[in-house]
Design an enzyme around this catalytic site. Sequence first.
Site, PDB file in Angstrom:
ATOM      1  N   LYS A 120       6.629  -4.205 -26.389  1.00  0.00           N
ATOM      2  CA  LYS A 120       7.167  -5.540 -26.260  1.00  0.00           C
ATOM      3  C   LYS A 120       8.404  -5.563 -25.368  1.00  0.00           C
ATOM      4  O   LYS A 120       8.844  -6.632 -24.939  1.00  0.00           O
ATOM      5  CB  LYS A 120       7.584  -6.059 -27.673  1.00  0.00           C
ATOM      6  CG  LYS A 120       6.466  -6.093 -28.672  1.00  0.00           C
ATOM      7  CD  LYS A 120       7.042  -6.388 -30.070  1.00  0.00           C
ATOM      8  CE  LYS A 120       5.966  -6.304 -31.121  1.00  0.00           C
ATOM      9  NZ  LYS A 120       6.539  -6.249 -32.486  1.00  0.00           N
TER      10      LYS A 120
ATOM     11  N   GLU B  71       8.272  -1.762 -17.010  1.00  0.00           N
ATOM     12  CA  GLU B  71       8.781  -1.145 -18.237  1.00  0.00           C
ATOM     13  C   GLU B  71      10.222  -1.585 -18.500  1.00  0.00           C
ATOM     14  O   GLU B  71      10.940  -1.970 -17.572  1.00  0.00           O
ATOM     15  CB  GLU B  71       8.768   0.382 -18.083  1.00  0.00           C
ATOM     16  CG  GLU B  71       7.811   1.148 -18.961  1.00  0.00           C
ATOM     17  CD  GLU B  71       7.967   0.997 -20.461  1.00  0.00           C
ATOM     18  OE1 GLU B  71       8.523  -0.001 -20.957  1.00  0.00           O
ATOM     19  OE2 GLU B  71       7.514   1.906 -21.164  1.00  0.00           O
ATOM     20  N   ASP B  72      10.635  -1.489 -19.742  1.00  0.00           N
ATOM     21  CA  ASP B  72      12.027  -1.778 -20.068  1.00  0.00           C
ATOM     22  C   ASP B  72      12.929  -0.591 -19.713  1.00  0.00           C
ATOM     23  O   ASP B  72      13.970  -0.760 -19.087  1.00  0.00           O
ATOM     24  CB  ASP B  72      12.186  -2.152 -21.554  1.00  0.00           C
ATOM     25  CG  ASP B  72      11.526  -1.154 -22.516  1.00  0.00           C
ATOM     26  OD1 ASP B  72      10.911  -0.162 -22.054  1.00  0.00           O
ATOM     27  OD2 ASP B  72      11.623  -1.372 -23.748  1.00  0.00           O
TER      28      ASP B  72
ATOM     29  N   ARG C   4      16.403  -7.741 -29.586  1.00  0.00           N
ATOM     30  CA  ARG C   4      15.637  -7.989 -28.360  1.00  0.00           C
ATOM     31  C   ARG C   4      16.108  -9.263 -27.665  1.00  0.00           C
ATOM     32  O   ARG C   4      15.979  -9.411 -26.459  1.00  0.00           O
ATOM     33  CB  ARG C   4      14.144  -8.152 -28.687  1.00  0.00           C
ATOM     34  CG  ARG C   4      13.445  -6.872 -29.102  1.00  0.00           C
ATOM     35  CD  ARG C   4      11.938  -7.068 -29.037  1.00  0.00           C
ATOM     36  NE  ARG C   4      11.195  -6.089 -29.808  1.00  0.00           N
ATOM     37  CZ  ARG C   4      10.846  -4.891 -29.370  1.00  0.00           C
ATOM     38  NH1 ARG C   4      11.203  -4.501 -28.176  1.00  0.00           N
ATOM     39  NH2 ARG C   4      10.158  -4.064 -30.132  1.00  0.00           N
TER      40      ARG C   4
ATOM     41  N   ASP D  19      12.684   7.018 -20.374  1.00  0.00           N
ATOM     42  CA  ASP D  19      13.517   7.980 -21.092  1.00  0.00           C
ATOM     43  C   ASP D  19      12.962   9.383 -20.796  1.00  0.00           C
ATOM     44  O   ASP D  19      13.255   9.952 -19.753  1.00  0.00           O
ATOM     45  CB  ASP D  19      13.437   7.599 -22.581  1.00  0.00           C
ATOM     46  CG  ASP D  19      14.357   8.384 -23.480  1.00  0.00           C
ATOM     47  OD1 ASP D  19      15.287   9.021 -22.985  1.00  0.00           O
ATOM     48  OD2 ASP D  19      14.137   8.368 -24.705  1.00  0.00           O
TER      49      ASP D  19
HETATM   50  P1  5GP Z   1       9.656   7.646 -22.942  1.00  0.00           P
HETATM   51  O1  5GP Z   1       8.203   7.985 -23.096  1.00  0.00           O
HETATM   52  O2  5GP Z   1      10.078   7.453 -21.507  1.00  0.00           O
HETATM   53  O3  5GP Z   1      10.539   8.631 -23.661  1.00  0.00           O
HETATM   54  O4  5GP Z   1       9.837   6.337 -23.780  1.00  0.00           O
HETATM   55  C1  5GP Z   1      10.158   5.112 -23.285  1.00  0.00           C
HETATM   56  C2  5GP Z   1      10.191   4.139 -24.431  1.00  0.00           C
HETATM   57  O5  5GP Z   1      11.078   4.602 -25.469  1.00  0.00           O
HETATM   58  C3  5GP Z   1      10.722   2.801 -24.000  1.00  0.00           C
HETATM   59  O6  5GP Z   1       9.699   1.938 -23.548  1.00  0.00           O
HETATM   60  C4  5GP Z   1      11.414   2.307 -25.256  1.00  0.00           C
HETATM   61  O7  5GP Z   1      10.472   1.658 -26.091  1.00  0.00           O
HETATM   62  C5  5GP Z   1      11.896   3.568 -25.951  1.00  0.00           C
HETATM   63  N1  5GP Z   1      13.308   3.860 -25.622  1.00  0.00           N
HETATM   64  C6  5GP Z   1      13.767   4.902 -24.904  1.00  0.00           C
HETATM   65  N2  5GP Z   1      15.107   4.854 -24.789  1.00  0.00           N
HETATM   66  C7  5GP Z   1      15.512   3.729 -25.439  1.00  0.00           C
HETATM   67  C8  5GP Z   1      16.799   3.116 -25.655  1.00  0.00           C
HETATM   68  O8  5GP Z   1      17.856   3.558 -25.229  1.00  0.00           O
HETATM   69  N3  5GP Z   1      16.788   1.959 -26.373  1.00  0.00           N
HETATM   70  C9  5GP Z   1      15.656   1.398 -26.871  1.00  0.00           C
HETATM   71  N4  5GP Z   1      15.782   0.266 -27.558  1.00  0.00           N
HETATM   72  N5  5GP Z   1      14.427   1.954 -26.688  1.00  0.00           N
HETATM   73  C10 5GP Z   1      14.368   3.101 -25.968  1.00  0.00           C
END
Ligand code: 5GP
Length: 191
Positions: free
Chosen positions: A54, A110-111, A177, A114
Amino acid sequence: MAAESTQIAMTEFTNSNIEVMYTAEQIRERIAELGRELTADYAGKDLVLVGILKGSVIFLADLMRHIDLKIGIDFMAVSSYKDGTTSSGDVVILKDLTNSIRDKHVLIVEDIVDTGLTLTSLEKMLGSRGAASIKIATLLDKPEPRINKELKVHYTGFVIPNEFVVGYGLDSAGRYRNLPFIGIVKDKDAA
Ligand code: 5GP
């Protein structure tokens, strides 16, 4: 009574437990720049924005209004298996795209990136569907915890330090959010 009237009421948006990292105005300006860049890069191409639910909804809604082209939008929801704090990288599709992406230029929206494992998986899954191209746009990039160092993020709003951020679509256990800015939760145990 008198004391009450001189106090500044603390609301969800003025919550003193959130330290602002980027204001609504800074985000608006940066997204307008990204929109101009995308408008130039995708001119004449059949572009579809794929928002990852979301967290990306606010970013996508604002970004698309700065892309002066004929575009389509679609959404996916995925869940990644996490073992404690580390992500295994396995992604399960909870909601798939409504339309085919065959011959389309896909921009995954994407938001935040990470570890990069979610997008690595997603790119692989969408890669077999005959798209003309697949690129990634993220509002926030947190490069420090990246596991897949090869992942190419093509459009980035802001590069941020290794902090857990909320707001502007990003949540903490479902909350925050709706904040119009991006911030850091100072005390995670405080309400
Ligand atoms: P990745 O697979 O790149 O580790 O994960 C990305 C997802 O992890 C993002 O779409 C988000 O849902 C969550 N995420 C990673 N870092 C953060 C953060 O600092 N804050 C929030 N709210 N979600 C995060």
